[in-house]
Design a protein around this motif. Structure first.
Motif, PDB file in Angstrom:
ATOM      1  N   VAL A   1       0.853  -1.182   0.000  1.00  0.00           N
ATOM      2  CA  VAL A   1       0.000   0.000   0.000  1.00  0.00           C
ATOM      3  C   VAL A   1       0.889   1.230   0.000  1.00  0.00           C
ATOM      4  O   VAL A   1       1.490   1.575   1.004  1.00  0.00           O
ATOM      5  N   ARG A   2       0.996   1.890  -1.151  1.00  0.00           N
ATOM      6  CA  ARG A   2       1.855   3.053  -1.272  1.00  0.00           C
ATOM      7  C   ARG A   2       1.055   4.344  -1.229  1.00  0.00           C
ATOM      8  O   ARG A   2       1.410   5.264  -0.525  1.00  0.00           O
ATOM      9  N   ARG A   3       0.003   4.410  -2.019  1.00  0.00           N
ATOM     10  CA  ARG A   3      -0.802   5.616  -2.084  1.00  0.00           C
ATOM     11  C   ARG A   3      -1.980   5.483  -1.132  1.00  0.00           C
ATOM     12  O   ARG A   3      -2.729   4.525  -1.181  1.00  0.00           O
ATOM     13  N   ARG A   4      -2.130   6.489  -0.277  1.00  0.00           N
ATOM     14  CA  ARG A   4      -3.159   6.434   0.752  1.00  0.00           C
ATOM     15  C   ARG A   4      -3.951   7.731   0.738  1.00  0.00           C
ATOM     16  O   ARG A   4      -3.436   8.790   0.417  1.00  0.00           O
ATOM     17  N   THR A   5      -5.223   7.617   1.094  1.00  0.00           N
ATOM     18  CA  THR A   5      -6.094   8.774   1.236  1.00  0.00           C
ATOM     19  C   THR A   5      -6.572   8.825   2.685  1.00  0.00           C
ATOM     20  O   THR A   5      -7.058   7.829   3.203  1.00  0.00           O
ATOM     21  N   SER A   6      -6.425   9.968   3.322  1.00  0.00           N
ATOM     22  CA  SER A   6      -6.811  10.123   4.718  1.00  0.00           C
ATOM     23  C   SER A   6      -8.118  10.897   4.828  1.00  0.00           C
ATOM     24  O   SER A   6      -8.409  11.769   4.005  1.00  0.00           O
ATOM     25  N   PHE A   7      -8.905  10.563   5.823  1.00  0.00           N
ATOM     26  CA  PHE A   7     -10.141  11.295   6.102  1.00  0.00           C
ATOM     27  C   PHE A   7     -10.513  11.095   7.566  1.00  0.00           C
ATOM     28  O   PHE A   7     -10.002  10.196   8.237  1.00  0.00           O
ATOM     29  N   TYR A   8     -11.369  11.963   8.058  1.00  0.00           N
ATOM     30  CA  TYR A   8     -11.831  11.874   9.440  1.00  0.00           C
ATOM     31  C   TYR A   8     -13.172  11.140   9.475  1.00  0.00           C
ATOM     32  O   TYR A   8     -14.080  11.464   8.719  1.00  0.00           O
ATOM     33  N   LEU A   9     -13.266  10.152  10.347  1.00  0.00           N
ATOM     34  CA  LEU A   9     -14.528   9.435  10.505  1.00  0.00           C
ATOM     35  C   LEU A   9     -15.557  10.348  11.176  1.00  0.00           C
ATOM     36  O   LEU A   9     -15.199  11.203  11.993  1.00  0.00           O
ATOM     37  N   PRO A  10     -16.834  10.183  10.845  1.00  0.00           N
ATOM     38  CA  PRO A  10     -17.870  10.958  11.544  1.00  0.00           C
ATOM     39  C   PRO A  10     -17.813  10.706  13.047  1.00  0.00           C
ATOM     40  O   PRO A  10     -17.549   9.590  13.496  1.00  0.00           O
ATOM     41  N   LYS A  11     -18.074  11.746  13.809  1.00  0.00           N
ATOM     42  CA  LYS A  11     -17.929  11.621  15.256  1.00  0.00           C
ATOM     43  C   LYS A  11     -19.003  10.736  15.881  1.00  0.00           C
ATOM     44  O   LYS A  11     -18.848  10.273  17.009  1.00  0.00           O
ATOM     45  N   ASP A  12     -20.102  10.485  15.160  1.00  0.00           N
ATOM     46  CA  ASP A  12     -21.191   9.684  15.721  1.00  0.00           C
ATOM     47  C   ASP A  12     -21.244   8.284  15.114  1.00  0.00           C
ATOM     48  O   ASP A  12     -22.283   7.637  15.143  1.00  0.00           O
ATOM     49  N   ALA A  13     -20.129   7.805  14.561  1.00  0.00           N
ATOM     50  CA  ALA A  13     -20.111   6.486  13.919  1.00  0.00           C
ATOM     51  C   ALA A  13     -20.288   5.386  14.970  1.00  0.00           C
ATOM     52  O   ALA A  13     -19.586   5.346  15.977  1.00  0.00           O
ATOM     53  N   VAL A  14     -21.250   4.499  14.725  1.00  0.00           N
ATOM     54  CA  VAL A  14     -21.535   3.370  15.609  1.00  0.00           C
ATOM     55  C   VAL A  14     -21.728   2.137  14.734  1.00  0.00           C
ATOM     56  O   VAL A  14     -22.452   2.188  13.738  1.00  0.00           O
ATOM     57  N   LYS A  15     -21.099   1.035  15.080  1.00  0.00           N
ATOM     58  CA  LYS A  15     -21.219  -0.206  14.312  1.00  0.00           C
ATOM     59  C   LYS A  15     -21.581  -1.356  15.245  1.00  0.00           C
ATOM     60  O   LYS A  15     -21.067  -1.456  16.363  1.00  0.00           O
ATOM     61  N   HIS A  16     -22.469  -2.213  14.761  1.00  0.00           N
ATOM     62  CA  HIS A  16     -22.799  -3.450  15.458  1.00  0.00           C
ATOM     63  C   HIS A  16     -22.042  -4.596  14.801  1.00  0.00           C
ATOM     64  O   HIS A  16     -21.983  -4.669  13.571  1.00  0.00           O
ATOM     65  N   LEU A  17     -21.485  -5.471  15.612  1.00  0.00           N
ATOM     66  CA  LEU A  17     -20.750  -6.624  15.094  1.00  0.00           C
ATOM     67  C   LEU A  17     -21.340  -7.904  15.661  1.00  0.00           C
ATOM     68  O   LEU A  17     -21.693  -7.979  16.843  1.00  0.00           O
ATOM     69  N   HIS A  18     -21.439  -8.905  14.799  1.00  0.00           N
ATOM     70  CA  HIS A  18     -21.916 -10.228  15.180  1.00  0.00           C
ATOM     71  C   HIS A  18     -20.687 -11.090  15.435  1.00  0.00           C
ATOM     72  O   HIS A  18     -19.911 -11.356  14.518  1.00  0.00           O
ATOM     73  N   VAL A  19     -20.480 -11.493  16.685  1.00  0.00           N
ATOM     74  CA  VAL A  19     -19.226 -12.126  17.068  1.00  0.00           C
ATOM     75  C   VAL A  19     -19.486 -13.400  17.857  1.00  0.00           C
ATOM     76  O   VAL A  19     -20.584 -13.641  18.354  1.00  0.00           O
ATOM     77  N   LEU A  20     -18.437 -14.197  17.979  1.00  0.00           N
ATOM     78  CA  LEU A  20     -18.454 -15.381  18.819  1.00  0.00           C
ATOM     79  C   LEU A  20     -18.009 -15.025  20.229  1.00  0.00           C
ATOM     80  O   LEU A  20     -17.332 -14.021  20.447  1.00  0.00           O
ATOM     81  N   SER A  21     -18.343 -15.882  21.169  1.00  0.00           N
ATOM     82  CA  SER A  21     -17.906 -15.655  22.545  1.00  0.00           C
ATOM     83  C   SER A  21     -16.392 -15.714  22.671  1.00  0.00           C
ATOM     84  O   SER A  21     -15.820 -15.107  23.569  1.00  0.00           O
ATOM     85  N   ARG A  22     -15.719 -16.425  21.781  1.00  0.00           N
ATOM     86  CA  ARG A  22     -14.262 -16.519  21.852  1.00  0.00           C
ATOM     87  C   ARG A  22     -13.558 -15.483  20.974  1.00  0.00           C
ATOM     88  O   ARG A  22     -12.336 -15.483  20.877  1.00  0.00           O
ATOM     89  N   THR A  23     -14.320 -14.602  20.315  1.00  0.00           N
ATOM     90  CA  THR A  23     -13.710 -13.547  19.514  1.00  0.00           C
ATOM     91  C   THR A  23     -12.977 -12.577  20.427  1.00  0.00           C
ATOM     92  O   THR A  23     -13.536 -12.092  21.411  1.00  0.00           O
ATOM     93  N   ARG A  24     -11.721 -12.299  20.109  1.00  0.00           N
ATOM     94  CA  ARG A  24     -10.890 -11.438  20.943  1.00  0.00           C
ATOM     95  C   ARG A  24     -11.022  -9.971  20.540  1.00  0.00           C
ATOM     96  O   ARG A  24     -11.449  -9.655  19.432  1.00  0.00           O
ATOM     97  N   ALA A  25     -10.600  -9.101  21.435  1.00  0.00           N
ATOM     98  CA  ALA A  25     -10.676  -7.658  21.182  1.00  0.00           C
ATOM     99  C   ALA A  25      -9.866  -7.282  19.947  1.00  0.00           C
ATOM    100  O   ALA A  25     -10.283  -6.444  19.148  1.00  0.00           O
ATOM    101  N   ARG A  26      -8.710  -7.886  19.771  1.00  0.00           N
ATOM    102  CA  ARG A  26      -7.881  -7.571  18.612  1.00  0.00           C
ATOM    103  C   ARG A  26      -8.587  -7.948  17.319  1.00  0.00           C
ATOM    104  O   ARG A  26      -8.486  -7.237  16.314  1.00  0.00           O
ATOM    105  N   GLU A  27      -9.332  -9.047  17.312  1.00  0.00           N
ATOM    106  CA  GLU A  27     -10.064  -9.457  16.109  1.00  0.00           C
ATOM    107  C   GLU A  27     -11.216  -8.502  15.818  1.00  0.00           C
ATOM    108  O   GLU A  27     -11.547  -8.272  14.648  1.00  0.00           O
ATOM    109  N   VAL A  28     -11.822  -7.940  16.864  1.00  0.00           N
ATOM    110  CA  VAL A  28     -12.882  -6.949  16.658  1.00  0.00           C
ATOM    111  C   VAL A  28     -12.312  -5.716  15.960  1.00  0.00           C
ATOM    112  O   VAL A  28     -12.897  -5.189  15.003  1.00  0.00           O
ATOM    113  N   ILE A  29     -11.154  -5.246  16.413  1.00  0.00           N
ATOM    114  CA  ILE A  29     -10.519  -4.088  15.792  1.00  0.00           C
ATOM    115  C   ILE A  29     -10.186  -4.373  14.336  1.00  0.00           C
ATOM    116  O   ILE A  29     -10.462  -3.560  13.438  1.00  0.00           O
ATOM    117  N   GLU A  30      -9.619  -5.528  14.064  1.00  0.00           N
ATOM    118  CA  GLU A  30      -9.239  -5.871  12.696  1.00  0.00           C
ATOM    119  C   GLU A  30     -10.463  -5.979  11.788  1.00  0.00           C
ATOM    120  O   GLU A  30     -10.408  -5.588  10.618  1.00  0.00           O
TER     121      GLU A  30
END
Length: 340
Positions: A198-227
């Motif tokens: 990844v050489r060329r990148r575009t930066s932007f600011y996320l909306p301040k009210d961004a909220v996401k729901h994720l469907h996860v397993l009980s064994r899903t780790r915090a690092r996997e949620v971030i990824e």
């Protein structure tokens, strides 16, 4: 914003079994897709970003560059940070910043509650090891308390699946691959390439009210949620730039605690119940000043040592040069003074 939640389902989940009669299950096919918008892929600006007031970053700044994505190493020269928008970059990347300063970002924190926030203070929740019968009872109680179809469900192997909501409270910008065409759903499923590709990148600011729901397993780790969140937004920043926090309101104060990589958010959600005041999850920059050096590879650590050695040698050279110059001026003054 729409009243219905936007859902992200982690790919690592096993195929969802057919739900029983009378209950609506939210499966991958029903999860709302994240369509690319113009704000996520703005036109590349040909002129340098305006409005920034860059200052040397503090000695505790251990983070990744918002422009090139590389780790900002060093002890003396820690990089630059905008005093207004907190855009952080290498000294060498300053001239390449095209994103305009957005000014101080009001992310909607409740100042009355967070005035005495205790970050990283141990929370008085017990996190017991539950038996299978206790897990089943907790899941039943949880489902009886929610007023939506975001249920938890038990699996045959003893694990359980459910939904967590993550608030994105990011002060600094994120980066996506710079491309002339908008990403397709297949691109999102493949995930963005990270690293030298990844050489060329575009930066932007996320909306301040961004909220996401994720469907996860009980064994899903915090690092996997971030990824998973970064993959769905096609963000190419290093996942270690971010951290997942748990947030709780107790006795008129708000407590924030950074989750370790191996903690399981859905398990915390089950123990705390569905109340957002009792527990919610927040994605923030990992700017605590601490670095998990164990997360870096051996070549990266060796490279950091070489960089620190060069920085130390350069710093010593500059110090010796200053003292030598001062000594020379004193000697010249002595020679210019008449004896006696």
């Amino acid at each position: 914003m729409s009243a219905e939640p936007e859902l992200i389902e982690l790919r690592e989940l096993a195929p969802v079994r057919r739900a029983g009669p009378g209950r609506t299950r939210l499966e991958r096919a029903n999860a709302l897709r994240i369509a690319p918008g113009t704000a996520r892929h703005p036109t590349r600006q040909p002129v340098p970003g305006r409005g920034h007031r860059f200052q040397p970053a503090g000695p505790t700044t251990h983070t990744w560059c918002d422009l090139c994505g590389d780790f900002i190493w060093g002890v003396v020269r820690k990089g630059l940070q905008c005093a207004h928008c907190k855009f952080t970059c290498h000294y060498r990347c300053r001239a390449l910043v095209c994103l305009d300063c957005c000014g101080p970002r009001d992310l909607g924190w409740e100042p009355a509650l967070e005035r005495d926030t205790n970050v990283d203070e141990p929370v008085e929740w017990d996190i017991p090891d539950l038996s299978q019968a206790e897990i089943e009872q907790k899941v039943k109680e949880y489902n009886g308390q929610i007023n939506s179809n975001l249920f938890m469900s038990l699996n045959k192997d003893g694990s359980y699946t459910g939904f967590i909501k993550v608030q994105l409270k990011l002060v600094r910008p994120v980066s996506v691959p710079s491309s002339k065409k908008a990403p397709t759903l297949q691109d999102a499923r493949r995930g963005p390439a990270r690293g030298p590709a990844v050489r060329r990148r575009t930066s932007f600011y996320l909306p301040k009210d961004a909220v996401k729901h994720l469907h996860v397993l009980s064994r899903t780790r915090a690092r996997e949620v971030i990824e998973a969140l970064l993959r769905k937004f096609l963000v190419v920043d290093d996942p270690r730039k971010f951290a997942l926090f748990e947030r709780a309101e107790r006795h008129g104060q708000v407590y924030l605690r950074k989750l370790s990589d191996d903690e399981q958010p859905l398990r915390l959600r089950l123990l705390a119940g569905p109340s957002e005041k009792a527990l919610s999850f927040v994605l923030k920059e990992n700017d605590s000043g601490e670095v998990n050096w164990d997360a870096f590879s051996m070549p990266e650590l060796h490279n950091f040592l070489r960089i620190l050695q060069r920085e130390e040698e350069e710093h010593l050279r500059q110090i010796l040069q200053k003292y030598s110059f001062c000594r020379q001026k004193i000697q010249e003054a002595l020679h210019a003074c008449p004896l006696g």
